[in-house]
Design an enzyme around this catalytic site. Structure first.
Site, short mmCIF file in Angstrom:
data_model
loop_
_atom_site.label_atom_id
_atom_site.label_comp_id
_atom_site.label_asym_id
_atom_site.label_seq_id
_atom_site.Cartn_x
_atom_site.Cartn_y
_atom_site.Cartn_z
N GLU A 46 8.18 -4.15 9.32
CA GLU A 46 7.28 -4.39 10.44
C GLU A 46 6.85 -3.07 11.10
O GLU A 46 5.70 -2.92 11.51
CB GLU A 46 7.94 -5.29 11.48
CG GLU A 46 8.28 -6.68 10.96
CD GLU A 46 9.70 -6.79 10.42
OE1 GLU A 46 10.31 -7.86 10.60
OE2 GLU A 46 10.20 -5.80 9.82
N CYS A 78 12.94 -5.47 15.41
CA CYS A 78 11.54 -5.58 15.00
C CYS A 78 10.81 -6.64 15.82
O CYS A 78 9.59 -6.54 16.01
CB CYS A 78 11.46 -5.91 13.52
SG CYS A 78 11.96 -4.53 12.46
N THR A 190 36.45 -4.59 -22.49
CA THR A 190 35.11 -4.05 -22.74
C THR A 190 35.11 -2.54 -22.69
O THR A 190 34.45 -1.87 -23.50
CB THR A 190 34.11 -4.62 -21.70
OG1 THR A 190 34.03 -6.04 -21.85
CG2 THR A 190 32.74 -4.01 -21.86
N ASP A 194 33.89 -0.68 -25.99
CA ASP A 194 32.54 -0.10 -25.97
C ASP A 194 32.42 1.22 -25.23
O ASP A 194 31.42 1.91 -25.37
CB ASP A 194 31.56 -1.10 -25.33
CG ASP A 194 31.47 -2.41 -26.10
OD1 ASP A 194 31.77 -2.40 -27.31
OD2 ASP A 194 31.11 -3.43 -25.49
N ALA A 285 34.51 -12.09 -23.68
CA ALA A 285 34.67 -13.54 -23.64
C ALA A 285 35.76 -13.99 -22.67
O ALA A 285 35.63 -15.02 -22.01
CB ALA A 285 34.97 -14.06 -25.04
#
Length: 349
Positions: A46, A78, A190, A194, A285
């Site tokens: 605003e 505002c 994970t 990875d 998973a």
């Protein structure tokens, strides 16, 4: 209001933990000022719109995607700014769920004699700040779970090999979800398989990378198997380790460590301690299945690649159901092509 929503999206990646908001000022059928909230601590939408309009704001209509704030935070209210500018009407897409606002901005405008309307393009506006509105209403953060899978529902070979199932376009699309999330949660499995970074490296809309707050990378590592040379530890200030015995963690001097109690309590702590409204789960998973089994996933994002990995490959989720009555049903929100892959977005029923 559509223009205001478009403006709000320009701050989608940069405003955290504040909501993304856009504002358009219209007078005699012409736009006289517009703006969006770019970053916490900077002026709200605003204010930018009023600055652009100047004295022309007198008698104008303001279209705002979220109820104007009514409290003093890092910036003044505002609602007060709109009243001082002598606008004649304020149209709001949706009310703010923040208890410090929650209808008080609307009430202040009406008390000043300004005409108001609420609910224009409300569904779109709420979707833009779904996590913020959910947590401000007293609930847990909004959880999106992302998975990349083959046509036969597999996410990795039996050895754990998973690079790459989907194409580069799908991987770029994931960056969008990381950039709008306060935290990315993964499991130690994970990390070991990875060695991911899980950070934001590029977004397709061209938002400068240096303006995007990196998400907190949360690793659930209950038995402290995190290798000291993991890529994710290259920036330990944005890493949170969650373990059974944080005081015994070998990483406690370099990365923040919390005690694991449950996934639900972890989400609540992320909200209370870190002001996190949106969480992205990128995990294997086991952890993904645990989030689903606990009923903690609001949105499921599945990238399906036109390939088959075979029956020995790993499934999307570890959910050892035995009976049809145990199935968990989802509702399709959208299915869209992303490169050679399909992005399937679903919400819990």
């Amino acid at each position: 209001m559509q223009r205001a929503l478009s403006l709000a999206k320009r701050g989608l990646y940069t405003t955290r933990p504040n909501p993304a908001v856009g504002c358009v000022l219209v007078k005699d059928g012409k736009v006289i000022g517009e703006g969006f909230h770019p970053k916490a601590g900077q002026p709200h939408a605003e204010v930018f719109a009023l600055r652009a309009a100047g004295d022309l704001a007198v008698g104008a209509t303001a279209y705002v995607t979220l109820e104007p704030c009514s409290h003093f935070g890092r910036t003044p209210p505002c609602a007060n700014a709109l009243i001082a500018a002598q606008v004649s009407r304020v149209v709001m897409a949706t009310l703010d769920a923040n208890p410090q606002v929650a209808g008080q901005g609307l009430a202040r405008l009406e008390a000043a004699g300004i005409a108001t309307r609420v609910g224009v393009c409300e569904a779109e506006a709420r979707a833009l700040n779904v996590g913020f509105l959910q947590t401000m209403a007293g609930q847990r953060p909004y959880v999106r779970l992302k998975v990349a899978a083959s046509l036969d529902g597999r996410t990795a070979m039996s050895s754990g090999e998973s690079k790459w199932i989907t194409g580069s376009a799908a991987r770029l699309d994931v960056q969008h979800y990381r950039a709008m999330s306060g935290a990315v949660i993964t499991g130690i499995g994970t990390v070991l398989a990875d060695d991911p970074l899980l950070n934001v490296r590029q977004v397709s809309d061209g938002t400068p990378l240096e303006t995007i707050p990196q998400p907190l990378r949360v690793v659930i590592d209950r038995h402290q198997r995190m290798p000291s040379n993991a890529q994710i530890l290259k920036d330990p200030d944005s890493v949170l380790m969650v373990t059974l015995n944080p005081e015994e963690s070998k990483l406690k001097d370099s990365a923040e460590c919390w005690q694991y109690q449950s996934l639900a309590l972890l989400l609540d702590e992320l909200k209370q301690k870190k002001q996190i409204h949106d969480v992205l789960v990128e995990a294997g998973a086991t952890l993904s299945g645990a989030f689903i089994a606990a009923g903690l996933v609001d949105e499921l994002i599945v990238y399906l690649a036109p390939t088959l990995l075979g029956s020995l490959a790993r499934p999307m989720f570890d959910l050892p159901f035995l009976h049809m009555s145990e199935q968990i049903r989802w509702q399709t929100v959208s299915v869209t092509p992303v490169g050679d892959d399909l992005k399937w977005v679903l919400r819990s029923v």
